[in-house]
Design a protein around this motif. Structure first.
Motif, PDB file in Angstrom:
ATOM      1  N   GLY A   1       0.622  -1.608  -0.386  1.00  0.00           N
ATOM      2  CA  GLY A   1      -0.363  -0.113   0.123  1.00  0.00           C
ATOM      3  C   GLY A   1       1.292   1.041   0.037  1.00  0.00           C
ATOM      4  N   ALA A   2       1.855   1.339  -0.459  1.00  0.00           N
ATOM      5  CA  ALA A   2       2.846   2.057  -0.232  1.00  0.00           C
ATOM      6  C   ALA A   2       3.422   2.849  -1.766  1.00  0.00           C
ATOM      7  CB  ALA A   2       4.418   2.152   0.434  1.00  0.00           C
ATOM      8  N   ALA A   3       2.782   3.009  -2.660  1.00  0.00           N
ATOM      9  CA  ALA A   3       3.593   3.068  -4.166  1.00  0.00           C
ATOM     10  C   ALA A   3       3.699   4.858  -4.238  1.00  0.00           C
ATOM     11  CB  ALA A   3       2.165   3.287  -5.239  1.00  0.00           C
ATOM     12  N   LEU A   4       2.562   5.701  -3.277  1.00  0.00           N
ATOM     13  CA  LEU A   4       2.886   6.806  -3.302  1.00  0.00           C
ATOM     14  C   LEU A   4       4.756   7.309  -2.183  1.00  0.00           C
ATOM     15  CD1 LEU A   4      -0.333   8.564  -1.354  1.00  0.00           C
ATOM     16  CD2 LEU A   4       1.144   9.210  -3.737  1.00  0.00           C
ATOM     17  N   GLU A   5       5.382   6.453  -1.123  1.00  0.00           N
ATOM     18  CA  GLU A   5       6.114   6.373  -0.660  1.00  0.00           C
ATOM     19  C   GLU A   5       7.166   6.182  -1.813  1.00  0.00           C
ATOM     20  OE1 GLU A   5       3.408   6.098   3.130  1.00  0.00           O
ATOM     21  OE2 GLU A   5       4.168   5.416   1.290  1.00  0.00           O
ATOM     22  N   SER A   6       6.666   4.481  -2.190  1.00  0.00           N
ATOM     23  CA  SER A   6       7.623   4.578  -3.827  1.00  0.00           C
ATOM     24  C   SER A   6       7.772   5.835  -4.752  1.00  0.00           C
ATOM     25  CB  SER A   6       7.520   3.467  -4.494  1.00  0.00           C
ATOM     26  OG  SER A   6       7.446   2.294  -3.323  1.00  0.00           O
ATOM     27  N   GLN A   7       6.801   6.525  -5.363  1.00  0.00           N
ATOM     28  CA  GLN A   7       7.150   7.358  -6.356  1.00  0.00           C
ATOM     29  C   GLN A   7       7.948   8.294  -5.473  1.00  0.00           C
ATOM     30  OE1 GLN A   7       5.256   9.889  -6.404  1.00  0.00           O
ATOM     31  NE2 GLN A   7       6.266  11.269  -7.836  1.00  0.00           N
ATOM     32  N   ALA A   8       7.343   9.131  -4.304  1.00  0.00           N
ATOM     33  CA  ALA A   8       7.761  10.368  -4.526  1.00  0.00           C
ATOM     34  C   ALA A   8       9.307   9.887  -3.894  1.00  0.00           C
ATOM     35  CB  ALA A   8       7.482  11.065  -2.130  1.00  0.00           C
ATOM     36  N   ALA A   9       9.808   8.899  -3.260  1.00  0.00           N
ATOM     37  CA  ALA A   9      11.767   8.672  -2.787  1.00  0.00           C
ATOM     38  C   ALA A   9      12.651   8.897  -4.538  1.00  0.00           C
ATOM     39  CB  ALA A   9      11.631   7.473  -2.508  1.00  0.00           C
ATOM     40  N   ALA A  10      11.449   9.543  -5.277  1.00  0.00           N
ATOM     41  CA  ALA A  10      12.958   8.817  -7.238  1.00  0.00           C
ATOM     42  C   ALA A  10      12.929  10.216  -6.917  1.00  0.00           C
ATOM     43  CB  ALA A  10      11.914   8.598  -8.138  1.00  0.00           C
ATOM     44  N   PRO A  11      12.277  11.128  -7.225  1.00  0.00           N
ATOM     45  CA  PRO A  11      12.622  12.457  -8.225  1.00  0.00           C
ATOM     46  C   PRO A  11      13.674  13.554  -7.607  1.00  0.00           C
ATOM     47  CG  PRO A  11       9.728  12.540  -8.432  1.00  0.00           C
ATOM     48  CD  PRO A  11      10.314  11.769  -6.950  1.00  0.00           C
TER      49      PRO A  11
ATOM     50  N   GLU B   1      15.485  15.579 -13.259  1.00  0.00           N
ATOM     51  CA  GLU B   1      14.149  16.237 -11.995  1.00  0.00           C
ATOM     52  C   GLU B   1      14.905  17.784 -11.510  1.00  0.00           C
ATOM     53  OE1 GLU B   1      10.740  13.899 -11.678  1.00  0.00           O
ATOM     54  OE2 GLU B   1      11.738  11.840 -12.861  1.00  0.00           O
ATOM     55  N   MET B   2      15.273  17.033 -10.376  1.00  0.00           N
ATOM     56  CA  MET B   2      15.273  18.027  -9.286  1.00  0.00           C
ATOM     57  C   MET B   2      17.236  18.085  -8.954  1.00  0.00           C
ATOM     58  SD  MET B   2      12.309  17.245  -6.912  1.00  0.00           S
ATOM     59  CE  MET B   2      12.236  18.280  -5.936  1.00  0.00           C
ATOM     60  N   ALA B   3      18.012  17.174  -9.266  1.00  0.00           N
ATOM     61  CA  ALA B   3      19.116  16.975  -8.706  1.00  0.00           C
ATOM     62  C   ALA B   3      20.707  17.005  -9.897  1.00  0.00           C
ATOM     63  CB  ALA B   3      19.707  15.676  -8.212  1.00  0.00           C
ATOM     64  N   HIS B   4      21.548  16.954  -9.308  1.00  0.00           N
ATOM     65  CA  HIS B   4      22.807  16.666  -9.870  1.00  0.00           C
ATOM     66  C   HIS B   4      23.327  14.896 -10.503  1.00  0.00           C
ATOM     67  CE1 HIS B   4      25.699  16.054  -6.998  1.00  0.00           C
ATOM     68  NE2 HIS B   4      25.073  17.552  -6.360  1.00  0.00           N
ATOM     69  N   ASP B   5      24.362  14.998 -11.430  1.00  0.00           N
ATOM     70  CA  ASP B   5      25.032  14.286 -12.006  1.00  0.00           C
ATOM     71  C   ASP B   5      25.498  13.290 -10.550  1.00  0.00           C
ATOM     72  OD1 ASP B   5      24.549  14.090 -14.401  1.00  0.00           O
ATOM     73  OD2 ASP B   5      26.093  14.126 -14.581  1.00  0.00           O
ATOM     74  N   ALA B   6      24.990  11.906  -9.688  1.00  0.00           N
ATOM     75  CA  ALA B   6      25.988  11.591  -9.127  1.00  0.00           C
ATOM     76  C   ALA B   6      25.714  11.599  -7.799  1.00  0.00           C
ATOM     77  CB  ALA B   6      27.447  11.618  -8.889  1.00  0.00           C
ATOM     78  N   ILE B   7      23.965  11.944  -7.544  1.00  0.00           N
ATOM     79  CA  ILE B   7      23.989  12.557  -6.398  1.00  0.00           C
ATOM     80  C   ILE B   7      23.563  11.368  -5.577  1.00  0.00           C
ATOM     81  CG2 ILE B   7      21.749  13.094  -6.315  1.00  0.00           C
ATOM     82  CD1 ILE B   7      21.291  15.489  -5.122  1.00  0.00           C
ATOM     83  N   GLN B   8      24.515  11.636  -3.651  1.00  0.00           N
ATOM     84  CA  GLN B   8      23.931  11.177  -2.628  1.00  0.00           C
ATOM     85  C   GLN B   8      22.670  12.039  -1.938  1.00  0.00           C
ATOM     86  OE1 GLN B   8      25.513   8.049  -2.236  1.00  0.00           O
ATOM     87  NE2 GLN B   8      26.486   8.725  -4.525  1.00  0.00           N
ATOM     88  N   TRP B   9      21.872  11.052  -1.504  1.00  0.00           N
ATOM     89  CA  TRP B   9      21.389  11.233  -0.886  1.00  0.00           C
ATOM     90  C   TRP B   9      21.266  12.230   0.666  1.00  0.00           C
ATOM     91  CZ3 TRP B   9      15.908  12.002  -0.325  1.00  0.00           C
ATOM     92  CH2 TRP B   9      14.837  11.752  -1.232  1.00  0.00           C
ATOM     93  N   SER B  10      22.361  11.714   1.125  1.00  0.00           N
ATOM     94  CA  SER B  10      23.281  12.551   1.572  1.00  0.00           C
ATOM     95  C   SER B  10      24.047  14.194   1.894  1.00  0.00           C
ATOM     96  CB  SER B  10      24.356  11.825   2.090  1.00  0.00           C
ATOM     97  OG  SER B  10      25.503  12.139   1.088  1.00  0.00           O
ATOM     98  N   THR B  11      23.311  14.462   0.614  1.00  0.00           N
ATOM     99  CA  THR B  11      23.623  16.369  -0.227  1.00  0.00           C
ATOM    100  C   THR B  11      21.771  16.533   0.054  1.00  0.00           C
ATOM    101  OG1 THR B  11      24.754  15.071  -1.991  1.00  0.00           O
ATOM    102  CG2 THR B  11      23.894  17.367  -1.879  1.00  0.00           C
ATOM    103  N   VAL B  12      20.630  15.392  -0.258  1.00  0.00           N
ATOM    104  CA  VAL B  12      19.680  16.512   0.049  1.00  0.00           C
ATOM    105  C   VAL B  12      19.195  16.259   1.434  1.00  0.00           C
ATOM    106  CG1 VAL B  12      16.890  15.802  -0.674  1.00  0.00           C
ATOM    107  CG2 VAL B  12      19.003  14.733  -1.848  1.00  0.00           C
ATOM    108  N   THR B  13      19.492  15.355   2.168  1.00  0.00           N
ATOM    109  CA  THR B  13      19.740  15.626   3.557  1.00  0.00           C
ATOM    110  C   THR B  13      20.186  16.525   4.451  1.00  0.00           C
ATOM    111  OG1 THR B  13      20.779  13.810   4.186  1.00  0.00           O
ATOM    112  CG2 THR B  13      18.350  12.904   3.487  1.00  0.00           C
ATOM    113  N   GLY B  14      21.388  16.889   4.020  1.00  0.00           N
ATOM    114  CA  GLY B  14      22.374  18.176   4.326  1.00  0.00           C
ATOM    115  C   GLY B  14      21.851  19.092   4.246  1.00  0.00           C
ATOM    116  N   LYS B  15      21.311  19.210   3.076  1.00  0.00           N
ATOM    117  CA  LYS B  15      20.909  20.812   2.593  1.00  0.00           C
ATOM    118  C   LYS B  15      19.227  20.846   3.414  1.00  0.00           C
ATOM    119  CE  LYS B  15      19.017  23.557  -0.906  1.00  0.00           C
ATOM    120  NZ  LYS B  15      18.642  23.398  -2.975  1.00  0.00           N
ATOM    121  N   LEU B  16      18.997  20.062   3.458  1.00  0.00           N
ATOM    122  CA  LEU B  16      17.865  20.784   4.317  1.00  0.00           C
ATOM    123  C   LEU B  16      17.823  20.615   5.973  1.00  0.00           C
ATOM    124  CD1 LEU B  16      14.974  17.514   3.539  1.00  0.00           C
ATOM    125  CD2 LEU B  16      15.489  20.043   2.673  1.00  0.00           C
TER     126      LEU B  16
END
Length: 552
Positions: free
Chosen positions: A123-133, A139-154
């Protein structure tokens, strides 16, 4: 929980989720456009040639950047925003879908992006989808990005700093100026910002975006005048199935107006995009795409997975002629047999079109009222964006260097950057800055930023953090690249001049550690606390920006 919903709403609309500061989830999913993208951008398709039959009308994303978030010339889009290879599906009523994306690759089993462990089993297709962009380099990032860049910015930015006109519930929650850590603590119990929590919060918000107050909903609830006579006729025709029927209700089944199946209706040859087959590997899935909901479809700008049509009458014409497509046509390969049974003569097609365009439109969606309300994004405010003022001097190869100023010039934006393209390889380049407008396409710099060496590609990036201490809100700068080039007139190739308006975050600009009298009236005095002379003039501005750039 309400805390998780409001966090998800803030994240969904925050352009700071992207590495460019110009793309949020909501950028491509605007309620007033039925939850899809109102912008029409052209991807050249497989043949890499624009304005040919295989073109795709997708969504603009980020300008391609390398692992260091420096601008990188793309083989297709150069130094312009990249375009997605499929159109954006609606997030409205997506809560009911067992699989998401046009090809269904976002499954109901949600796995942690870092560990691959199962977080939610079903029942978690929305979660699976939200984790991609957030980590898509298009869509939203640069080449070879790591999730740590996204969370670190937040962890370091102010929530929704780039947005204005915040919805009431968001404005109320952000009134005390919490940081993201505090918002995650309220939603999840502690301040850890993780990819899984980001996806779960966004999905929770999306589960509140339920469209169920259209004229059809009121009609079905017993309000007999909610639909017009023509729309009622369209609804009756919509439901006809079997040989000679419209077949609409077979795939676009009420009340969701989708059965969430995957079908090949023969929009384009499979070779251009094999759809669901790319996920399952099954030959039977070749060319199949998710059946989208028809709710609020009258608000959309484009239709089909590739955005092939830009008007509903084109869609109706496509279905009206579906049964007559020649047997040997490439688009008939693996096409759903149901397409041969569709009967949609012009009068019936017009009635059905009226029904789906108007009777399935939720007025809250169209007006962007709660829960479909949204803030005004940075990219929706031309007055806060850098603009080209013209000018420029050609250099080697007759090329005028190009200045790229896509980043939000927000006071406190430490990720602000200015790009350079088309410059002579190996040349020294300096970005000149002035508070005075250009004359004859050229500024008289009051300050130069640090010199950079243009790499072999001719493309370079200057990181220019806009610090909070020495900038006056509302101030306007004029910037221009000066590139050493012996071929250019005067030995310098110049870019166009850009006007850069500095604006405050939505929470307001931080208070400067210097008083207004200290910042103005310096006249070049280099002591830590210069004595004011009582007169504000160009000398003050020169000294002020000198201190600013030295500090930055």
């Amino acid at each position: 929980t309400e805390q998780k919903r409001i966090l998800g709403k803030i994240l969904f609309w925050d352009e700071q989720m992207s590495t460019s500061g110009t793309v949020s989830c909501g950028t491509c999913h605007m309620p007033a456009n039925g939850g899809t993208d109102p912008r029409i951008a052209r991807h050249p398709g497989d043949d890499r040639a624009l304005n040919t039959p295989d073109d795709i009308l997708g969504s603009p994303g980020t300008i391609r950047s390398d692992a260091n978030n420096d601008y990188l010339r793309d083989a297709i889009f150069a130094l312009n925003p990249q375009i997605t290879e499929r159109s954006a599906n609606s997030m409205i009523n997506a809560a009911y879908a067992p699989l998401l994306f046009w090809d269904g690759r976002a499954s109901g089993t949600f796995r942690d992006s870092l560990t691959n462990e199962v977080v939610l089993a079903s029942g978690a297709a929305l979660e699976s989808q939200a984790a991609a962009p957030p980590t898509s380099s298009v869509e939203m990032a640069h080449d070879a990005i790591q999730w740590s860049t996204v969370t670190g910015k937040l962890e370091r930015v102010t929530p929704l700093a780039l947005a204005t006109a915040l919805p009431g519930d968001v404005a109320s929650r952000l009134a005390s100026r919490p940081n993201y850590g505090e918002l995650f603590r309220d939603a999840f119990g502690d301040e850890a910002i993780t990819p899984a929590r980001i996806a779960m919060a966004i999905a929770t918000y999306q589960r509140t975006l339920i469209s169920d107050q259209s004229p059809w909903d009121r009609f079905m609830a017993g309000e007999t005048t909610a639909m017009t006579a023509n729309q009622i006729a369209g609804w009756n025709a919509f439901q006809t199935v079997g040989q000679g029927g419209t077949q609409c209700n077979t795939c676009h089944t009420a009340p969701l107006f989708t059965d969430n199946s995957f079908r090949n209706i023969g929009v384009r040859p499979i070779a251009e995009d094999n759809g669901r087959q790319g996920v399952t590997g099954l030959a039977s899935d070749a060319g199949r795409f998710k059946v989208p909901s028809l709710r609020n479809v009258g608000l959309k700008a484009t239709f089909m997975h590739n955005g092939q049509f830009n008007a509903l009458n084109q869609v109706m014409g496509f279905y009206g002629g579906a049964a007559g497509v020649p047997q040997n046509a490439p688009i008939r390969v693996n096409r759903d047999p149901l397409m041969n049974q569709i009967a949609l003569p012009p009068q019936v097609g017009a009635q059905v079109q009226d029904f789906i365009a108007n009777a399935l439109r939720d007025p809250r969606v169209a007006a962007q009222t709660f829960p479909f309300d949204r803030p005004t994004l940075f990219t929706n405010r031309p007055g806060d964006q850098a603009t080209n003022q013209g000018g420029g001097v050609a250099g080697t190869g007759g090329t005028v260097p190009r200045l790229i100023a896509q980043s939000p010039p927000m006071i406190g934006n430490v990720d602000y950057r200015v790009g350079l393209d088309g410059a002579r390889a190996g040349a020294t380049a300096r970005l000149g800055v002035s508070t005075l407008p250009p004359v004859a396409g050229r500024i008289v710099p009051q300050r130069f930023l640090p010199t950079i060496i243009v790499p072999a590609s001719g493309t370079a990036t200057l990181d220019w953090p806009i610090t909070t201490a020495q900038v006056t809100p509302g101030q306007v700068l004029f910037v221009q690249w000066f590139v050493a080039d012996p071929v250019a007139a005067g030995g310098q190739a110049l870019s166009a001049v850009f006007r850069v308006p500095l604006f405050c975050p939505s929470s307001g600009c931080p208070t400067s550690p210097c008083s207004a009298a200290d910042i103005a009236n310096t006249d070049g005095d280099t002591t830590p606390f210069p004595q004011p002379d009582g007169v504000v003039d160009n000398g003050d501005f020169t000294a002020f920006f000198g201190a600013f750039f030295d500090a930055g």
